[in-house]
Design a protein around this motif. Structure first.
Motif, PDB file in Angstrom:
ATOM      1  N   TYR A  87      -1.027  11.947  -1.438  1.00 31.28           N
ATOM      2  CA  TYR A  87      -0.215  11.691  -2.632  1.00 31.28           C
ATOM      3  C   TYR A  87      -0.326  12.855  -3.612  1.00 31.28           C
ATOM      4  CZ  TYR A  87       0.916   9.467  -7.146  1.00 31.28           C
ATOM      5  OH  TYR A  87       1.419   9.168  -8.390  1.00 31.28           O
ATOM      6  N   LYS A  88      -1.532  13.369  -3.794  1.00 30.00           N
ATOM      7  CA  LYS A  88      -1.710  14.538  -4.666  1.00 30.00           C
ATOM      8  C   LYS A  88      -0.995  15.763  -4.115  1.00 30.00           C
ATOM      9  CE  LYS A  88      -5.948  15.390  -5.291  1.00 30.00           C
ATOM     10  NZ  LYS A  88      -7.212  15.913  -5.804  1.00 30.00           N
ATOM     11  N   ARG A  89      -1.060  15.951  -2.811  1.00 31.78           N
ATOM     12  CA  ARG A  89      -0.380  17.098  -2.206  1.00 31.78           C
ATOM     13  C   ARG A  89       1.132  17.018  -2.391  1.00 31.78           C
ATOM     14  NH1 ARG A  89      -2.422  18.424   3.792  1.00 31.78           N
ATOM     15  NH2 ARG A  89      -0.574  19.767   3.597  1.00 31.78           N
ATOM     16  N   LEU A  90       1.690  15.845  -2.290  1.00 28.89           N
ATOM     17  CA  LEU A  90       3.124  15.689  -2.495  1.00 28.89           C
ATOM     18  C   LEU A  90       3.520  16.015  -3.930  1.00 28.89           C
ATOM     19  CD1 LEU A  90       3.730  12.419  -0.455  1.00 28.89           C
ATOM     20  CD2 LEU A  90       4.759  14.650   0.020  1.00 28.89           C
ATOM     21  N   ARG A 134       4.123  10.951 -19.144  1.00 31.35           N
ATOM     22  CA  ARG A 134       3.756   9.672 -19.750  1.00 31.35           C
ATOM     23  C   ARG A 134       2.588   8.983 -19.048  1.00 31.35           C
ATOM     24  NH1 ARG A 134       9.408   9.027 -19.375  1.00 31.35           N
ATOM     25  NH2 ARG A 134       9.126   7.457 -17.739  1.00 31.35           N
ATOM     26  N   VAL A 135       2.513   9.113 -17.742  1.00 30.38           N
ATOM     27  CA  VAL A 135       1.499   8.393 -16.965  1.00 30.38           C
ATOM     28  C   VAL A 135       0.767   9.377 -16.064  1.00 30.38           C
ATOM     29  CG1 VAL A 135       1.075   6.470 -15.371  1.00 30.38           C
ATOM     30  CG2 VAL A 135       2.988   6.364 -16.972  1.00 30.38           C
ATOM     31  N   GLU A 136      -0.540   9.227 -15.975  1.00 33.54           N
ATOM     32  CA  GLU A 136      -1.306  10.050 -15.049  1.00 33.54           C
ATOM     33  C   GLU A 136      -0.959   9.681 -13.606  1.00 33.54           C
ATOM     34  OE1 GLU A 136      -5.549  11.141 -16.809  1.00 33.54           O
ATOM     35  OE2 GLU A 136      -5.234   8.977 -16.721  1.00 33.54           O
ATOM     36  N   PRO A 137      -1.012  10.649 -12.696  1.00 30.98           N
ATOM     37  CA  PRO A 137      -0.677  10.337 -11.292  1.00 30.98           C
ATOM     38  C   PRO A 137      -1.522   9.220 -10.704  1.00 30.98           C
ATOM     39  CG  PRO A 137      -0.744  12.707 -11.630  1.00 30.98           C
ATOM     40  CD  PRO A 137      -1.257  12.078 -12.890  1.00 30.98           C
ATOM     41  N   VAL A 138      -2.824   9.228 -10.997  1.00 29.25           N
ATOM     42  CA  VAL A 138      -3.692   8.204 -10.418  1.00 29.25           C
ATOM     43  C   VAL A 138      -3.373   6.835 -11.008  1.00 29.25           C
ATOM     44  CG1 VAL A 138      -5.537   8.592 -12.116  1.00 29.25           C
ATOM     45  CG2 VAL A 138      -6.079   7.632  -9.858  1.00 29.25           C
ATOM     46  N   SER A 139      -3.025   6.778 -12.289  1.00 31.18           N
ATOM     47  CA  SER A 139      -2.678   5.495 -12.906  1.00 31.18           C
ATOM     48  C   SER A 139      -1.368   4.954 -12.334  1.00 31.18           C
ATOM     49  CB  SER A 139      -2.562   5.660 -14.424  1.00 31.18           C
ATOM     50  OG  SER A 139      -3.786   6.099 -14.976  1.00 31.18           O
ATOM     51  N   PHE A 140      -0.409   5.839 -12.067  1.00 33.49           N
ATOM     52  CA  PHE A 140       0.849   5.411 -11.467  1.00 33.49           C
ATOM     53  C   PHE A 140       0.612   4.892 -10.054  1.00 33.49           C
ATOM     54  CE2 PHE A 140       4.915   5.970  -9.338  1.00 33.49           C
ATOM     55  CZ  PHE A 140       5.810   5.518 -10.298  1.00 33.49           C
ATOM     56  N   TYR A 141      -0.267   5.556  -9.334  1.00 30.63           N
ATOM     57  CA  TYR A 141      -0.572   5.147  -7.959  1.00 30.63           C
ATOM     58  C   TYR A 141      -1.245   3.780  -7.937  1.00 30.63           C
ATOM     59  CZ  TYR A 141      -2.265   5.673  -3.137  1.00 30.63           C
ATOM     60  OH  TYR A 141      -2.511   5.507  -1.798  1.00 30.63           O
ATOM     61  N   LEU A 142      -2.274   3.610  -8.770  1.00 32.52           N
ATOM     62  CA  LEU A 142      -2.969   2.324  -8.815  1.00 32.52           C
ATOM     63  C   LEU A 142      -2.054   1.217  -9.328  1.00 32.52           C
ATOM     64  CD1 LEU A 142      -6.434   3.428 -10.258  1.00 32.52           C
ATOM     65  CD2 LEU A 142      -5.874   2.892  -7.900  1.00 32.52           C
ATOM     66  N   THR A 180       5.932   6.482  -3.370  1.00 30.51           N
ATOM     67  CA  THR A 180       5.335   6.495  -4.708  1.00 30.51           C
ATOM     68  C   THR A 180       5.500   7.847  -5.383  1.00 30.51           C
ATOM     69  OG1 THR A 180       3.689   4.919  -3.882  1.00 30.51           O
ATOM     70  CG2 THR A 180       3.251   5.946  -6.000  1.00 30.51           C
ATOM     71  N   SER A 181       5.272   8.927  -4.650  1.00 30.74           N
ATOM     72  CA  SER A 181       5.445  10.260  -5.240  1.00 30.74           C
ATOM     73  C   SER A 181       6.902  10.522  -5.596  1.00 30.74           C
ATOM     74  CB  SER A 181       4.943  11.328  -4.268  1.00 30.74           C
ATOM     75  OG  SER A 181       5.687  11.304  -3.058  1.00 30.74           O
ATOM     76  N   PHE A 182       7.827  10.026  -4.775  1.00 31.23           N
ATOM     77  CA  PHE A 182       9.249  10.193  -5.084  1.00 31.23           C
ATOM     78  C   PHE A 182       9.612   9.445  -6.373  1.00 31.23           C
ATOM     79  CE2 PHE A 182      13.660   8.703  -4.668  1.00 31.23           C
ATOM     80  CZ  PHE A 182      14.308   9.924  -4.578  1.00 31.23           C
ATOM     81  N   LEU A 183       9.117   8.210  -6.499  1.00 36.40           N
ATOM     82  CA  LEU A 183       9.387   7.453  -7.721  1.00 36.40           C
ATOM     83  C   LEU A 183       8.739   8.108  -8.936  1.00 36.40           C
ATOM     84  CD1 LEU A 183       8.932   3.777  -6.432  1.00 36.40           C
ATOM     85  CD2 LEU A 183      11.066   4.987  -6.903  1.00 36.40           C
ATOM     86  N   TYR A 184       7.567   8.686  -8.759  1.00 40.01           N
ATOM     87  CA  TYR A 184       6.889   9.357  -9.875  1.00 40.01           C
ATOM     88  C   TYR A 184       7.702  10.550 -10.370  1.00 40.01           C
ATOM     89  CZ  TYR A 184       3.037  11.376 -12.571  1.00 40.01           C
ATOM     90  OH  TYR A 184       2.267  11.875 -13.584  1.00 40.01           O
ATOM     91  N   ARG A 191     -13.392   9.941 -10.515  1.00 40.00           N
ATOM     92  CA  ARG A 191     -12.417   8.920 -10.138  1.00 40.00           C
ATOM     93  C   ARG A 191     -12.102   8.990  -8.646  1.00 40.00           C
ATOM     94  NH1 ARG A 191      -7.648   9.206 -14.731  1.00 40.00           N
ATOM     95  NH2 ARG A 191      -8.855   8.445 -16.518  1.00 40.00           N
ATOM     96  N   GLU A 192     -11.887  10.195  -8.157  1.00 46.49           N
ATOM     97  CA  GLU A 192     -11.548  10.354  -6.748  1.00 46.49           C
ATOM     98  C   GLU A 192     -12.701   9.946  -5.848  1.00 46.49           C
ATOM     99  OE1 GLU A 192     -10.406  14.401  -6.440  1.00 46.49           O
ATOM    100  OE2 GLU A 192      -8.440  14.120  -7.389  1.00 46.49           O
ATOM    101  N   ALA A 193     -13.923  10.226  -6.268  1.00 47.33           N
ATOM    102  CA  ALA A 193     -15.082   9.853  -5.451  1.00 47.33           C
ATOM    103  C   ALA A 193     -15.315   8.348  -5.438  1.00 47.33           C
ATOM    104  CB  ALA A 193     -16.334  10.569  -5.963  1.00 47.33           C
ATOM    105  N   SER A 194     -14.686   7.616  -6.363  1.00 44.97           N
ATOM    106  CA  SER A 194     -14.896   6.173  -6.428  1.00 44.97           C
ATOM    107  C   SER A 194     -14.064   5.408  -5.402  1.00 44.97           C
ATOM    108  CB  SER A 194     -14.569   5.651  -7.838  1.00 44.97           C
ATOM    109  OG  SER A 194     -13.183   5.782  -8.110  1.00 44.97           O
TER     110      SER A 194
END
Length: 734
Positions: free
Chosen positions: A115-118, A169-177, A157-161, A100-103
């Motif tokens: 975003y992942k680091r946060l 409930r939601v994967e980080p990448v799905s929340f970001y997208l 986005t990370s703060f809202l997550y 997913r990340e490579a895409s």
């Protein structure tokens, strides 16, 4: 006899007096009856007037409600379409995290890395501090990543997550997208509302959204890279334009005007905060207001209020971006300073002398001249500021306009980027095939002729009518229409120079064209110019404002709706085995510093977290100079010189890409090899053959002979990538 005559005359006078009294009494009685009838009529009219007012109020409320629901529905449908299309294109839901990340294409995954680091940080505050003192991204540098990369979208986005408790409930990448796709829904809703507000009908909003979706290839970059800054910022710009439209259309002092102004200020701040190039486009917007103000097509008070919103937003963003010096060299700031000075001198001149109609016109023209003189003067002065980047920006603009030729690699490398190149003819062909461009030319021509007529009336001293009627046929006298006309013209001129501006111009064209074909005012203006007399122009305008959008909508639905559904049904395959093999090898190594092309380094940073020598950020001159040093592996340069440049950035491994080294496409000198040869003085950009006493490094190093093996050792290779270790100790082999 005399007495009898006197008595007779007295009797006659008495009878006349009695008759006059009776007539007066009758007239008074008639007046009372008439007054009573009028009072009765007023009593009967007042309830009917109240009923009609209540009915009109209820009708307007229902119209607003259903229009808002339609705007929200269009946005939600578009967000759902983008989510489904993205999943079908990359098979996102069925892939592993690394795939997913490579895409993420074009190096845009670098933003997702932060975003992942946060999210991985113990707390939001600690993660924010790590980004402001980041020494694990660029080798040998401690950078403020929030300032350099404009990372406020990832921060928010990370703060809202965290706050919403979405971890379970939601994967980080799905929340970001989902956040990005939700903002695209907001953008579509803004186009709907803006076109609706201009034309007064929801049909215009639906037509604008339809054209936007069909032409999304030229209207949005969300399919090219989801985390790109434009995808976060442009929805706020769309709402800023919609708020400005409402602000210019509303009466002075009304509550709706204040609401539009507050939204304008908030969206301007958000737009500047999320995109490093936002102040350039607000500058274009400010130029439109200056020109309209000079012709009195926009009230001066409202222009001054908009400038105050710009200035407040610019100051707040300057503070939020850690006193970013590049904002001080912004042309927007120069425009605001020039506008304040021009108004000050104009006020002083009016106080000291009495000016007539001609003098007022001259003062307006002098005001415009003073504003732009201040812009150029301030732009020259800010070149003296350290780290402002204004000097390089002017050099880049001069090279783009052909005013100055240069062999500098960074300048030519930026000009060869797709966003800064002139658009191809296929852009206008695509817009013509969707019927957008032909109708845009029609609407633009009618509005432009009307604007010229209005400008002539203003220069002649005729006042603008406060209440326009449909029969007047002067559509450009509406301040909001005049603004959008000039705005889309300036964006169109910039699009002819820079292909990247089309992502602002195309949505503007969709909105403006949909408004035009759905507005009876436009057709009435056209018929006024044609002097139509065979058919009543008002009736025909009302008919065409309904019939033409209906025909366009039906033709678009018939031709493009099946294509949109087919795109959702099409299963595409995105998999790069060579890249995945390279990333797997990098992750198996100890933490090291990697050098390569900026796009590849962005993907490596996301998937492995390794330290890199440069980043795919083209607004930072220091990172671009580092990219130039890394790209010397594709130049005709000795092994020793390449080694020195890489060692200066503490490089442990350098990655050579076959697609760059063996690039044989004839792209008008925009190959990396051509740019390097021109910068190194080894060939002119127009020549195909280059000369040097050294071979091309990326080809010679593959031969595995001295002196290349003294400095570099190949440790990994496949069909697309060759990785060489930069030897810490030079070994001389013969």
């Amino acid at each position: 006899m005399a007495e009898m005559r006197c008595r007779k005359s007295a009797a006659l006078e008495g009878e006349a007096a009695e008759e006059s009294r009776s007539v007066a009494a009758e007239e008074e009685e008639e007046r009372r009856e008439s007054r009573g009838d009028e009072d009765g009529q007023e009593e009967r009219v007042q309830p009917s007037t109240r009923k009609s007012a209540a009915a009109s109020w209820l009708q307007s409320v229902l119209r607003m409600f259903f229009g808002a629901m339609a705007a929200v529905a269009c946005g939600m449908l578009y967000a759902g379409y983008l989510s489904g299309f993205h999943d079908r294109k990359f098979w996102f839901s069925s892939r592993q995290e690394l795939e997913r990340e490579a895409s993420f294409p074009g190096g845009s995954g670098l933003y997702y890395h932060y975003y992942k680091r946060l999210l991985a940080a113990p707390s939001f505050s600690s993660g924010f501090y790590e980004l402001t003192e980041d020494n694990g991204t660029v080798s040998g540098r401690t950078i403020n990543a929030v300032e350099r990369l404009f990372l406020y979208p990832e921060l928010i986005t990370s703060f809202l997550y965290r706050v919403t408790g979405s971890q379970n409930r939601v994967e980080p990448v799905s929340f970001y997208l989902g956040s990005v796709f939700g903002l695209q829904a907001v953008c579509v809703s803004a186009l709907f509302v803006c076109s609706w507000a201009l034309s007064g009908t929801c049909v215009a909003g639906m037509l604008a959204v339809s054209w936007f979706v069909i032409n999304r290839q030229d209207a949005s970059r969300v399919e090219q890279g989801v985390p790109l800054r434009e995808n976060w910022a442009l929805p706020f710009f769309s709402w800023q334009v919609a708020a400005l439209t409402g602000f210019l259309s509303r009466s002075t002092g009304s509550a709706s005007e204040m609401f539009c102004y507050l939204m304008l200020s908030a969206c301007s701040f958000s737009f500047l905060l999320l995109w490093e190039l936002g102040h350039y486009f607000l500058f274009v917007q400010g130029v439109c207001l200056v020109l309209l103000d000079s012709l009195d097509l926009v009230p001066p008070r409202k222009t001054a209020d908009v400038y105050r919103a710009y200035l407040g937003s610019l100051v707040l963003v300057y503070l939020a971006q850690f006193q970013n010096a590049s904002l001080l060299s912004s042309p927007l700031l120069s425009l605001l300073i020039g506008s304040v000075l021009a108004r000050y001198f104009q006020r002083k001149m009016k106080m000291r002398m009495k000016v007539g109609r001609l003098g007022a016109r001259v003062m307006k023209l002098l005001q415009v001249h003073l504003v732009f003189s201040c812009v150029f003067t301030c732009s020259f002065l800010v070149k003296l500021l350290p780290a402002s980047g204004a000097d390089f920006t002017l050099q880049l603009l001069e090279a783009k306009l052909g005013l100055n030729s240069t062999a500098d690699f960074v300048t030519n490398f930026l000009l060869c980027q797709e966003a800064l190149r002139a658009p191809g003819q296929d852009l206008f062909l695509r817009l013509t095939q969707t019927s957008l461009l032909p109708f845009y030319v029609l609407v633009l021509t009618v509005c432009l002729l009307s604007a010229l007529q209005v400008a002539f009336r203003r220069l002649s001293g005729r006042p603008i009518s406060s209440s326009l009627r449909l029969e007047d046929g002067r559509i450009a006298e509406q301040p909001a229409v005049a603004y959008h006309l000039l705005h889309t013209l300036l964006l169109g001129v910039l699009t002819l120079l820079f292909d990247g501006v089309k992502y602002l111009w195309t949505p503007s064209v969709c909105m403006f064209t949909a408004f035009g074909v759905c507005s009876p005012d436009l057709w009435m203006t056209l018929f006024k110019r044609l002097r139509l007399k065979s058919v009543h122009p008002v009736v025909l305008s009302l008919i065409l404002s309904t019939a033409v959008p209906t025909i366009i909508g039906f033709s678009l639905w018939r031709e493009f709706y099946p294509r949109v559904l087919a795109e959702l049904a099409d299963l595409q395959e995105f998999y790069d085995p060579d890249l995945m093999e390279l990333i797997a090898w990098i992750r198996s190594q100890a933490p090291a510093v990697f050098a390569g092309s900026p796009v590849l380094l962005g993907t490596i940073k996301l998937c492995s977290g390794s330290v890199v020598t440069s980043l795919p950020v083209y607004s930072d001159l220091d990172l671009l100079r580092r990219t130039e040093d890394t790209f010397q592996v594709y130049a005709m340069m000795s092994a020793e010189d390449v080694y020195k440049r890489l060692a200066a950035h503490r490089t442990a491994f350098v990655i050579v890409e076959e697609s760059i080294c063996s690039d044989v496409q004839l792209r008008t000198g925009c190959r990396v090899k051509d740019l390097l040869d021109a910068a190194n003085g080894q060939a002119a950009r127009s020549q195909m053959d280059s000369f040097s006493k050294h071979g091309r490094f990326c080809q010679e190093v593959k031969m595995n002979y001295s002196p290349y093996t003294n400095y570099f050792t190949r440790v990994f290779w496949n069909r697309s990538y060759h990785v060489y270790r930069v030897n810490p100790v030079i070994s001389f082999q013969y």
